[in-house]
Structures are given as C-alpha cells and as structure tokens.
Design a protein around this motif. Structure first.
Motif, PDB file in Angstrom:
ATOM      1  N   ILE A  57      -4.221  -6.445   6.627  1.00 49.31           N
ATOM      2  CA  ILE A  57      -3.793  -7.478   5.516  1.00 49.31           C
ATOM      3  C   ILE A  57      -2.796  -8.407   5.925  1.00 49.31           C
ATOM      4  O   ILE A  57      -3.139  -9.710   5.782  1.00 49.31           O
ATOM      5  N   VAL A  58      -1.937  -8.144   6.953  1.00 49.40           N
ATOM      6  CA  VAL A  58      -1.190  -9.137   7.386  1.00 49.40           C
ATOM      7  C   VAL A  58      -1.843  -9.789   8.461  1.00 49.40           C
ATOM      8  O   VAL A  58      -1.395 -11.288   8.358  1.00 49.40           O
TER       9      VAL A  58
ATOM     10  N   GLU B 298      -9.353 -13.280  16.751  1.00 52.61           N
ATOM     11  CA  GLU B 298      -9.942 -12.507  16.106  1.00 52.61           C
ATOM     12  C   GLU B 298      -9.024 -11.768  15.049  1.00 52.61           C
ATOM     13  O   GLU B 298      -8.184 -11.097  15.718  1.00 52.61           O
ATOM     14  N   GLU B 299      -9.566 -11.422  13.803  1.00 52.96           N
ATOM     15  CA  GLU B 299      -8.326 -10.871  13.079  1.00 52.96           C
ATOM     16  C   GLU B 299      -8.328  -9.275  13.478  1.00 52.96           C
ATOM     17  O   GLU B 299      -7.176  -8.856  13.358  1.00 52.96           O
ATOM     18  N   ARG B 300      -9.155  -8.560  14.133  1.00 57.51           N
ATOM     19  CA  ARG B 300      -8.891  -7.288  14.516  1.00 57.51           C
ATOM     20  C   ARG B 300      -7.995  -7.424  15.863  1.00 57.51           C
ATOM     21  O   ARG B 300      -7.133  -6.176  15.893  1.00 57.51           O
ATOM     22  N   THR B 301      -8.061  -8.278  16.482  1.00 57.12           N
ATOM     23  CA  THR B 301      -7.232  -8.189  17.630  1.00 57.12           C
ATOM     24  C   THR B 301      -5.698  -8.436  17.218  1.00 57.12           C
ATOM     25  O   THR B 301      -4.816  -7.779  17.784  1.00 57.12           O
TER      26      THR B 301
ATOM     27  N   SER C  94      -1.729   2.595   4.420  1.00 55.71           N
ATOM     28  CA  SER C  94      -1.712   2.931   5.585  1.00 55.71           C
ATOM     29  C   SER C  94      -1.278   1.950   6.698  1.00 55.71           C
ATOM     30  O   SER C  94      -1.279   0.668   6.426  1.00 55.71           O
ATOM     31  N   LYS C  95      -0.530   2.265   7.582  1.00 55.27           N
ATOM     32  CA  LYS C  95      -0.151   1.094   8.830  1.00 55.27           C
ATOM     33  C   LYS C  95      -1.380   0.529   9.290  1.00 55.27           C
ATOM     34  O   LYS C  95      -1.470  -0.972   9.429  1.00 55.27           O
ATOM     35  N   GLY C  96      -2.628   0.997   9.254  1.00 57.34           N
ATOM     36  CA  GLY C  96      -3.736   0.264   9.788  1.00 57.34           C
ATOM     37  C   GLY C  96      -4.237  -0.802   8.867  1.00 57.34           C
ATOM     38  O   GLY C  96      -4.706  -2.019   9.201  1.00 57.34           O
ATOM     39  N   GLU C  97      -4.360  -0.336   7.486  1.00 58.05           N
ATOM     40  CA  GLU C  97      -4.665  -1.290   6.623  1.00 58.05           C
ATOM     41  C   GLU C  97      -3.616  -2.310   6.472  1.00 58.05           C
ATOM     42  O   GLU C  97      -4.059  -3.522   6.061  1.00 58.05           O
TER      43      GLU C  97
ATOM     44  N   ILE D  10       6.772 -11.023  10.303  1.00 57.83           N
ATOM     45  CA  ILE D  10       5.499  -9.888  10.399  1.00 57.83           C
ATOM     46  C   ILE D  10       6.003  -8.394  10.149  1.00 57.83           C
ATOM     47  O   ILE D  10       5.525  -7.659   9.282  1.00 57.83           O
ATOM     48  N   ILE D  11       7.229  -8.182  11.051  1.00 56.36           N
ATOM     49  CA  ILE D  11       7.752  -6.771  10.635  1.00 56.36           C
ATOM     50  C   ILE D  11       8.134  -6.310   9.221  1.00 56.36           C
ATOM     51  O   ILE D  11       7.953  -5.437   8.682  1.00 56.36           O
ATOM     52  N   GLY D  12       8.923  -7.435   8.558  1.00 58.73           N
ATOM     53  CA  GLY D  12       9.172  -7.249   7.051  1.00 58.73           C
ATOM     54  C   GLY D  12       8.292  -7.067   6.182  1.00 58.73           C
ATOM     55  O   GLY D  12       8.117  -6.334   5.327  1.00 58.73           O
ATOM     56  N   ARG D  13       7.165  -7.851   6.589  1.00 60.30           N
ATOM     57  CA  ARG D  13       5.859  -7.770   5.582  1.00 60.30           C
ATOM     58  C   ARG D  13       5.189  -6.347   5.745  1.00 60.30           C
ATOM     59  O   ARG D  13       4.659  -5.817   4.836  1.00 60.30           O
TER      60      ARG D  13
END
Length: 106
Positions: free
Chosen positions: A63-64, A81-84, A56-59, A38-41
């Motif tokens: 995506i990840v 949930e995806e946001r969490t 951006s890091k948020g975007e 996940i960090i690599g992605r």
C-alpha cells in the motif's frame, strides 16, 4: 523510547532523538517523503485495533509503495518497480521494529 499519547490511539514514538508518529493518511507534499514518514505510515497501517481488520506488514508495504509511486510520478521522478519498493520498505520496517525492540529490552 518515550511514548507520548496525544489523542486516543495516537501514539508518537521517539527513537534515538527522532520522532516517529503514526500517519493515518498519505499527504503529498512539495518534497519527496522521507523515511520517518514512511515508517509512520507503516506503523499506522499495521496497528491492531478492535473491530478493524489487521493489515499484514507485507500488505501494508505494498500500500505504501503504491502511494509513493503515485507521489513520485506526480513529481516527475522515475519510480522503481512497486514490488521492489515494497520489499525495501518491508526490510526497513523490520529493521526499525527489531532496533526498537532491542532498545526497549535494555
């Protein structure tokens, strides 16, 4: 921290004995993805290149999180949930970046 260039633009980073490499695509495996993947992605998505729109890091965390959610559903794992998930990914990535920055300064 050691930097080992394997191809142009492909950088692998070792941090406390763990290898972090940029993951250009999300490849589902038989097992659930670990934090190193996940960090690599995130490293790949937030990398700045000439002629490429910077994510951006948020975007990138959204995506990840979406990719993880789809992978979890395929493996019959009930996803949060995806946001969490995106918030947790962003927090972990920020922690990784700050640890790496502090280590480089030493």
């Amino acid at each position: 921290m050691d930097y080992v260039a394997t191809r142009s633009g492909d950088v692998r980073k070792t941090f406390f004995g763990e290898l972090y490499k940029e993951e250009p695509v999300f490849l589902p495996k038989n097992k659930l993805c670990n934090g190193v993947f996940i960090i690599g992605r995130m490293l790949h998505l937030t990398k700045t290149e000439k002629g490429k729109r910077t994510t951006s890091k948020g975007e990138a965390s959204l995506i990840v999180a979406g990719e993880l959610r789809d992978d979890w559903i395929d493996k019959n794992v009930y996803p949060c949930e995806e946001r969490t998930v995106a918030a947790k990914i962003l927090k972990d990535f920020e922690t990784f970046k700050s640890f790496r920055k502090n280590r480089e300064q030493r």
